[in-house]
Structure formats: C-alpha cells, structure tokens
Scaffold this active site. Structure first.
Site, PDB file in Angstrom:
ATOM      1  N   CYS A 208       0.868  -1.168   0.000  1.00 54.03           N
ATOM      2  CA  CYS A 208       0.000   0.000   0.000  1.00 54.03           C
ATOM      3  C   CYS A 208       0.914   1.229   0.000  1.00 54.03           C
ATOM      4  CB  CYS A 208      -0.824  -0.096   1.280  1.00 54.03           C
ATOM      5  SG  CYS A 208      -2.080   1.129   1.452  1.00 54.03           S
TER       6      CYS A 208
ATOM      7  N   CYS B 287      -7.960   5.511  -8.056  1.00 51.67           N
ATOM      8  CA  CYS B 287      -7.361   5.901  -6.789  1.00 51.67           C
ATOM      9  C   CYS B 287      -7.110   7.400  -6.775  1.00 51.67           C
ATOM     10  CB  CYS B 287      -6.067   5.122  -6.577  1.00 51.67           C
ATOM     11  SG  CYS B 287      -5.500   5.317  -4.910  1.00 51.67           S
TER      12      CYS B 287
END
Ligand SMILES: Cc1cc2nc3c(=O)[nH]c(=O)nc-3n(C[C@H](O)[C@H](O)[C@H](O)COP(=O)(O)OP(=O)(O)OC[C@H]3O[C@@H](n4cnc5c(N)ncnc54)[C@H](O)[C@@H]3O)c2cc1C
Length: 426
Positions: free
Chosen positions: A159, A353
């Site tokens: 991440c 995103c």
C-alpha cells in the site's frame, strides 16, 4: 433459509452486508461481525494524523444503520473459524453457524518484521484511526521543535498511495505553518522507482510523482530495505537491481511514518488450507475460496500475486473501487447459488485511486488494476484534493444510509467505462 455471515466491517464488509440484505428475500439472514462498534473510513487517516480530521468525523457507529436495514450486527472480533464445520466463534464466546461466509477482515499490520518499526517502536502509522490519532499527538510535539522527517513504505508493503499522500500532506501542512524550511524530508520506499505503487506504474505515475516530490523538496530512496529503527535513526540499505545492498544510509529523524507489510489476520490465517503462507485468502476468479466452496473473500485480505518481480519485494495494492467490484461479484454469486444458479460473476478489479497531496492531488485509473490494461492514466491537479473530500463524504453517507450503488456510480462511472463486474461471454 440461508444464513450469510460477513466478517470485517470495513470498506469491503459493510457494503457487502447492505448489498446482500437488499438482494436477498427476508427469509434469509445476513449477519455482520466487526472488531469494534464502528466503521472507520481508512482513506481519511492521513488527515487525522495532521489534525485536519477528528476520528469521530470519519467513523460511523454501525448498530442503528445496520439493524434498521435488517442486518444483524455483532461488534465482537471473530476468534476462530471452523470452515469445515461452517461455524465461527467470536472473542466474546458467541458461536455462529453459517451457510455462506464472506471474509473481509483487511490486513494485519506486520510491524514485527522490521526491528523498531511501528507505534510500539519508533515510527508512526496511519493504518488505523488509533494509530493516526497517536501520530497526530506526536506531530503536535514535533511542531514545537521541528527537524528531519522520514516517510515511506518498507519491504513487502503493498500500500504505497497513503505513504506518498502523507509525505505531501505533511509538506503542505508545514508550509502553511511556515515551518517547512526547518524540516528536511526523505521518502524511503521499497518500490524499484518512484510511482511504481506496487502496480508497475500507472500511466506516467513515475514522472508525475518524481516531479511532485522534487517540487516539494522531498528527497527519495528507492529499492530501499529498512534494516532497523532506533530512537531517531533509521538504518536503510539501498539495493541494486539484484536486490543486493549497495549503500547503507543512517537517516536521522525527529518524526517518521512508515507503512508496514501486511499479513492476514490470525483468526483467518489459522484456518487449514484457506490461505497462502502470509495468511491471505486464496480465491478463484469468482472470489470463492479454493478449498471451501461456501466461503468468499474480498478486500485487502485476499491473495493477489505481485504484478511483477522487483529487487525488493513489493505487493499489489487492493484499492477501494477494486474492493467494491469484488463485493459486487460475491453478492451476485451468493444470490445466484441460493437461487439454484451457477456462481459466474467476476469482478473487474478496476482501480480508481485518488491520492491527496494536501493542496492538490493525483488521480490514477487502471482498468484493470493488474496489467496488461485496457485503460491507464494518471493526472494531477487541485481538483483531486476536492474530489477526495467529496469521496469521503459520499462513502460515509453510503455507510450511514445503506444506499449501495447510487446514481453517481451507476451512471457517471459507467459513462467513463468503469464498471464493477466483467461481462461474461457465453
Ligand atoms: C491509510 C490508508 C489509506 C488508504 N486510502 C485509500 C484511498 O484513498 N483510496 C483507495 O481506493 N484505497 C485506499 N486504501 C486502500 C484500501 O481501500 C483500504 O485499506 C481499505 O480500508 C481496505 O478495505 P478492507 O475492507 O479490505 O479492509 P478494512 O477497511 O481495513 O476493513 C477490515 C475490517 O475488518 C476488521 N477485522 C479484522 N479482524 C477481524 C476479526 N477477527 N473479526 C472481525 N473483524 C475483524 C477490522 O477491524 C476492519 O474494520 C488506503 C489504505 C490505507 C491503509
């Protein structure tokens, strides 16, 4: 009558409970098991860590919204799962039987893999509201006597977006406070290059993110393996293309936030033959466990191989819209099986995103997330910062009201060619 139990009340689990409740007749039961009374909106965590949000603004107490919509709510963590016996036991001793189980337990944060890493050691984290709040307390102390900052993501992390976000947000916050000139900043990452993001890059994310770091006077180290952290010092091996150390750096810091590698949570990792060695659930293309046909899984807890080999291991991220697409496929499949049809739905794993930079931001679209892709682009601008605020309000509303796929998602994203389920070619 079927009883569907969903474990994990996060970005994947809550929409899954609402959607199943909406799609199934009243004769079927839907139960959501959570680790606390709250849903926490993780993407707002970097804002909590600089005091731009309070945890209570970005969390929802789930009892009333769920019970009002006919979902049973059990806010006690699952302690063990007997997948062969279709049962689970909660930490309070409560035992549950299920016909279908959906696992959406997110990550276990593997701070222990690097000595001195994490809130119990010498670095902060923005992975949970609790960690972000503690990072905010430490940041207020730091502001009284600023010095070097180190931000990034360690080896095995998957991440990266929130690490970039936090570096840029700190930069924006320090500039507002007129303290930036007293704070040398270094971004330390296991990615082979800036903007790789565990995805082999998205559009020109390399150029875009490098330029952004340069403009903000943030130095970087890539192919970096964090060896250890002690009070105010991070020892980092910068590695070559074969992953061999070529230079050791000892970085002094007054404040540091490093994202850890993830593993699967213990209660799930312990189920025989359910998971890979890191505790992530092994699934087929219908989000179904390879071992237990009545177990499905969505979100950070599913096993996805890295998109490509890298000198230092990096994982593939599982982002919000991709998780929602997994949830849509699971709901279609469980509803189909209960109706006596085959479970054929497949998630697109499309990724959108929005990375906030405090005063601007970058949007990444990867369709699908795992290359080769049909569509890929990355764009930067102030509109992304505003879009992220809208996304936060919109998702929290969705959690409070149970409105799962409102007009915006159905029509706006569809018009952009972004859909959650694959067309099945017969
Ligand atoms: C700081 C940060 C920022 C992010 N920002 C974005 C973003 O802006 N956009 C984006 O697309 N993605 C973002 N992501 C990636 C991803 O969308 C989030 O991590 C997301 O929260 C993952 O959803 P999930 O449902 O898999 O896990 P989570 O949302 O973490 O939910 C898992 C839930 O399961 C619970 N749980 C764990 N163990 C148990 C148990 N034994 N029993 C019951 N419950 C349990 C946890 O407490 C948690 O509530 C971000 C990730 C992080 C860490």
């Amino acid at each position: 009558m079927a009883h569907i139990v969903i474990v994990g009340a996060g970005i994947g689990g809550v929409p899954c409970a609402y959607e199943l409740r909406k799609k199934l007749g009243k004769e079927h039961r839907v139960t959501l098991v959570g680790a606390s009374p709250f849903f926490e909106f993780t993407p707002s965590n970097p804002w909590i860590a600089v005091g731009w949000r309070k945890p209570e603004q970005v969390r929802v107490e789930m009892h009333d919204p769920l019970e009002a919509r006919g979902v049973q709510w059990l806010p006690y963590p699952a302690a063990s799962v007997d997948a062969a016996g279709n049962a689970l036991t909660l930490a309070n001793g409560h035992a549950l039987r299920y016909d279908y189980l959906v696992i959406a337990t997110g990550p276990r944060l593997a701070f222990e893999e690097v000595p001195g890493l994490g809130p119990a050691g010498f670095t902060h984290s923005v992975c949970t509201h609790e960690h972000s709040l503690s990072a905010w307390k430490a940041y207020q102390e730091f502001l009284k006597d600023p010095g070097p900052i180190v931000v990034g993501a360690v080896q095995g992390a998957s991440c990266f977006g929130p690490a970039y976000e936090f570096a840029m947000i700190l930069d924006a916050d320090l500039r507002k406070r007129k303290l930036r000139d007293r704070v040398p900043m270094t971004f330390v990452t296991s990615e082979p290059y800036i903007g790789h993001m565990g995805l082999g890059g998205v559009g020109d994310s390399k150029g875009l993110m490098e330029s952004e770091l340069r403009q903000r006077h943030i130095k970087w180290l890539t192919n970096a393996r964090v060896e250890r952290v002690t009070a105010g010092k991070m020892t980092v091996s910068e590695c070559d293309d074969d992953g061999k150390p070529k230079r050791e750096h000892v970085l002094p810091f007054r404040y540091s936030m490093m994202l850890p590698a993830f593993k699967g949570v213990e209660a799930i990792a312990a189920v025989p033959e359910l998971c890979n060695p890191r505790g992530f659930v092994l699934i087929d293309s219908h989000q179904r466990s390879k071992k237990y046909p009545n177990v499905f899984s969505a979100g950070v807890c599913v096993a996805i191989p890295p998109v490509e080999p890298t000198p230092i291991p990096v994982g593939a991220p599982k982002t919000g819209y991709m998780i929602e697409s997994m949830v849509s496929a699971i709901c279609e499949n469980i509803v189909a099986e209960i109706a006596g049809r085959a479970a054929t739905a497949q998630a697109t794993w499309n990724a959108i995103c929005l990375a906030d930079f405090g005063d601007s931001g970058a949007a990444f679209v990867a369709l699908p997330q795992i290359p080769p892709r049909n569509v890929t682009w990355a764009k930067e601008g102030r509109w992304v910062h505003l879009a992220k605020i809208v996304f936060e309000k919109y998702f929290l509303r969705k959690v409070r009201t149970g409105s799962i796929a409102p007009v915006y998602e159905k029509y706006v994203l569809k018009a952009l060619g972004i859909v959650s389920l694959k067309e099945v070619h017969k």
